[in-house]
Each structure stands twice: as structure tokens, then as C-alpha cells.
Write a protein that holds these residues in place. Sequence first.
Motif: not given
Length: 313
Positions: A9-11, A237-243
Motif C-alpha cells: 500500500a502506498p505511503l 506497522t500501519q502507523s508508518y504508512r501515514y506519518a
Amino acid sequence: MPPAPAAPAPLTHQPLRGLVLVLGATLLFAYNDTTNKLLITEYNVPMVTAIRYIGHCLLMLAIVAPLHGREMVRTQRTGLVIVRAASLALGSFLVSLALQRMPVPETTAIVYLCPVLVVVLSGPILKEKVRPAAWLAALVGFAGVLLIARPGGGLDPLGVVFVLGNVIVATAYNLLSRVLAHTERTMAMLFYSALVGAMGFGIFLPWTLHGAAPTPVQLVLFAGLGVSAWLGHYMFTQSYRYAPAALIAPMTYVHLLWAGLLGWFVFGHAPEPIAIGGMLLVALAGIISAVRPRKGQRPAQLASEDGLTEKAG
């Protein structure tokens, strides 16, 4: 020809969403530690660990497998993926043994020495450039651990040995995570971590499944172990895709606050002022490591590296 692996998934830049996710993840990690300590006062550590991993694995098979299919089991370096998973399982076992003998906040604080060691060892092992700030962070972190586990501080010496063993194993786990991040999908590594733990501890269930029948409350706690472990690591893990990593990584030390609050609320334990000072030093060491400048690296690369520096326990 087999189908090409689906792209990650893209950042995206949604820092508030990332912060909410990492705060939720650290709360779930603290809940998992507290629940673990509650259960191992009544049941043996191998049984509790087995139920946690079996629950974690079943959740991934029920919820994640229908969405990701074969991508969840496809790996390129299967041997290293399994070694990484076994390191996590051993780390969980060691930290549970430590929690039998030590309070949650002090145990959690010592565990957080691991990210600092990962930064320092990434130089000689992974050939990454280690800046002077990383060595400063290591010294600050060790000073914090000495304050927490000081002689006369009231901590069980064997418990300290177990949690330091967890730190060593967790460092290996996170270094392998960095190596594998270049070739393996996060979801596959999460699944193999759950699978290896479920099989490794589940095989001993016939000999460890004993004790009084759990109460309804204990059944809920057992179920919560698997749910909190899976959901916490997923949110983390998902948190690093948004910030960006520089924003998220320091916030992981809110885990120490959650652990302290839950330890006080559930067990009535308040750390001594000197131990609190040690916890703050460990947190400061981690923040220094997390926000150190690293030139020539793309945000996606930083997210891949720091996002996989996870709690092993």
C-alpha cells in the motif's frame, strides 16, 4: 509464470492518523503485558504463551488470509523468516518469565533498550552508518537500565536476567526484520511469526494444559491476548504508512506511560522515583536514536526500517 506479488500500500501523509494508530498500538501492547502477567499468576508460562500465539494465528487465518491469499505465505528467504519468527517466540517466553517476577513498568522499560542496540549494531552487522548520537543514546539507555535494575532496587535478579535475555533475542529479531524488509512483505512476516509461535508452544500443550478451569473473566483475558498481539502489531506497522518515522518512533515510548498506568491500576504498583528516572533515560535514549539524522535515505526506506523495529514480547 506465477502472478507477480501485489505492491505494498502506498505511503500517504496523514500524521494525525499515524499518531492515533501508534498510540492505540502501544496501549494494546501494554494491555497484552498486563493481561499476560495476570494469567501467568494462575497458569504456567508455556500454556499461556501457546494460547496467545494460537489465537494470533487463528485470527490471521480467519481475517487476513481471505484478503491476502497466497501473499500471506509467500516468502523469498523462508529460512531467515522462520529464524526471525522463532526469535520472537523465544522473546515472548523470556519476557513472560520476567513478568512472573517483576512489575510491568520496569520490565517494559528494560525491553525498550532493544531499539537502541539495534541502531548501534546496525553498523557492524548491517553495514549501516552509525552516527555519534547513536553511541550517546546507547550510553544513556544503559544508564537508565542500571537505575531500574540497580542492586537494592527490589527487582528479582532472575527476572532481570530473563528480561535482558529478551532484549538480546529481540535485537536479533529486529535486525532480521531490517534485512528481510527488502524482500519480504510485512503481512507474510507477521503470519509466520504467529505460525511458528503457535506450533512451537502448541506442540507442548498436552503437557502444559493443566490447572483450574478458567473463569469467564479469564476466558476473555485469554482471548484478548491473541487479539491485542495481532491488532497491536498491525496498527503499529500501519502507523508508518501515514506519518514519517521521525514523528512516529518517539511516540512508541508512550508504551512506558501505558505500562505504568496499567501496573498501578491493576496491581497497585508505583515505580520508585529512581526507577522512574531510569525509565525516562531509556525513553530519551530511544528518542535520540529515532530522530537522529540519516542523509541520503528516502522516507519510504526510513519507514521500512524503523517500522519494523518492533517490540518482541
